[in-house]
Motif scaffolding. Sequence first.
Motif, PDB file in Angstrom:
ATOM      1  N   ALA A  21       0.828  -1.205   0.000  1.00 31.00           N
ATOM      2  CA  ALA A  21       0.000   0.000   0.000  1.00 31.00           C
ATOM      3  C   ALA A  21       0.865   1.259   0.000  1.00 31.00           C
ATOM      4  N   ALA A  22       1.937   1.237   0.792  1.00 32.40           N
ATOM      5  CA  ALA A  22       2.810   2.414   0.883  1.00 32.40           C
ATOM      6  C   ALA A  22       3.506   2.691  -0.443  1.00 32.40           C
ATOM      7  N   THR A  23       4.014   1.639  -1.086  1.00 29.65           N
ATOM      8  CA  THR A  23       4.733   1.849  -2.350  1.00 29.65           C
ATOM      9  C   THR A  23       3.783   2.205  -3.483  1.00 29.65           C
ATOM     10  N   MET A  24       2.591   1.612  -3.489  1.00 25.01           N
ATOM     11  CA  MET A  24       1.638   1.922  -4.547  1.00 25.01           C
ATOM     12  C   MET A  24       1.116   3.352  -4.434  1.00 25.01           C
ATOM     13  N   ALA A  25       1.206   3.918  -3.234  1.00 28.00           N
ATOM     14  CA  ALA A  25       0.806   5.315  -3.053  1.00 28.00           C
ATOM     15  C   ALA A  25       1.844   6.269  -3.613  1.00 28.00           C
ATOM     16  N   ALA A  26       3.070   5.775  -3.828  1.00 25.76           N
ATOM     17  CA  ALA A  26       4.151   6.599  -4.386  1.00 25.76           C
ATOM     18  C   ALA A  26       4.957   5.756  -5.360  1.00 25.76           C
ATOM     19  N   PRO A  27       4.397   5.401  -6.509  1.00 27.11           N
ATOM     20  CA  PRO A  27       5.095   4.528  -7.461  1.00 27.11           C
ATOM     21  C   PRO A  27       6.428   5.115  -7.897  1.00 27.11           C
ATOM     22  N   GLY A  28       7.447   4.270  -7.924  1.00 24.33           N
ATOM     23  CA  GLY A  28       8.762   4.705  -8.386  1.00 24.33           C
ATOM     24  C   GLY A  28       9.613   5.379  -7.339  1.00 24.33           C
ATOM     25  N   VAL A  29       9.022   5.727  -6.204  1.00 22.99           N
ATOM     26  CA  VAL A  29       9.773   6.380  -5.131  1.00 22.99           C
ATOM     27  C   VAL A  29      10.397   5.303  -4.250  1.00 22.99           C
ATOM     28  N   LYS A  36       8.997   4.986   4.511  1.00 21.81           N
ATOM     29  CA  LYS A  36       8.825   6.410   4.230  1.00 21.81           C
ATOM     30  C   LYS A  36       9.859   6.850   3.189  1.00 21.81           C
ATOM     31  N   ALA A  37       9.583   8.005   2.584  1.00 20.39           N
ATOM     32  CA  ALA A  37      10.547   8.550   1.627  1.00 20.39           C
ATOM     33  C   ALA A  37      11.837   8.951   2.334  1.00 20.39           C
ATOM     34  N   HIS A  38      11.718   9.397   3.602  1.00 25.13           N
ATOM     35  CA  HIS A  38      12.880   9.772   4.410  1.00 25.13           C
ATOM     36  C   HIS A  38      12.769   9.055   5.752  1.00 25.13           C
TER      37      HIS A  38
END
Length: 205
Positions: A53-61, A74-76
């Motif tokens: 769910a976390a990765t699909m909310a920010a694809p490619g990040v 998290k991204a950071h």
Amino acid sequence: MAKKLKTYETSLGFFDLAIAAPSMKAALEAWGADSNLFHQGVATQSEDPDVIAATMAAPGVVLKRPVGSSGPFKAHAELPTHLAGGHGAKTSGRKSQSRRAQKPPRRGNDPAADRKAALAFEKEQNRRERERAKEEAAREKERERRQHAIDKAQGALDAARQKHEEKTAGIRAELEALEDESQAEEVRWEKERTRLEAALRRARG
């Protein structure tokens, strides 16, 4: 047709990494891996619903969390606080394994959502490539600046060495000329002394 994204996980350094990508190759490129982590067994396709769910909310990040923890990606992320390998690390590791054991919810066939996620991945991939190009341009500029400084310093050193060698050669030539002059003077003086001493002896009778 847009390719469906999948969630991949690995651990690099102090962090667990996760990303939604269309392929293992794309995930490796996003992680900056220089070897195939999947073949090495240190990267897998995730089955954790929260991670997915976390990765699909920010694809490619590339999302992170402290290595061995079970917290959210998290991204950071902060650095791990259990590097000494205490009880907290073992407990969180068990929790992480337990969470990974859960099967992800089945995702319905939603072409629009897949297309949107794929476009988001491409957008993030393009952003990452632009950032890498920008960083490479900055590194190239720094290399050119450093090379210019090296060339300038080398040029100054070469010029100073040439000047020194020319001056040394001039001094050496002057010394050789003085040596020749000194030897000539010794020869002249020897002849003059011999002549004067002979005259002195004759005068004394």
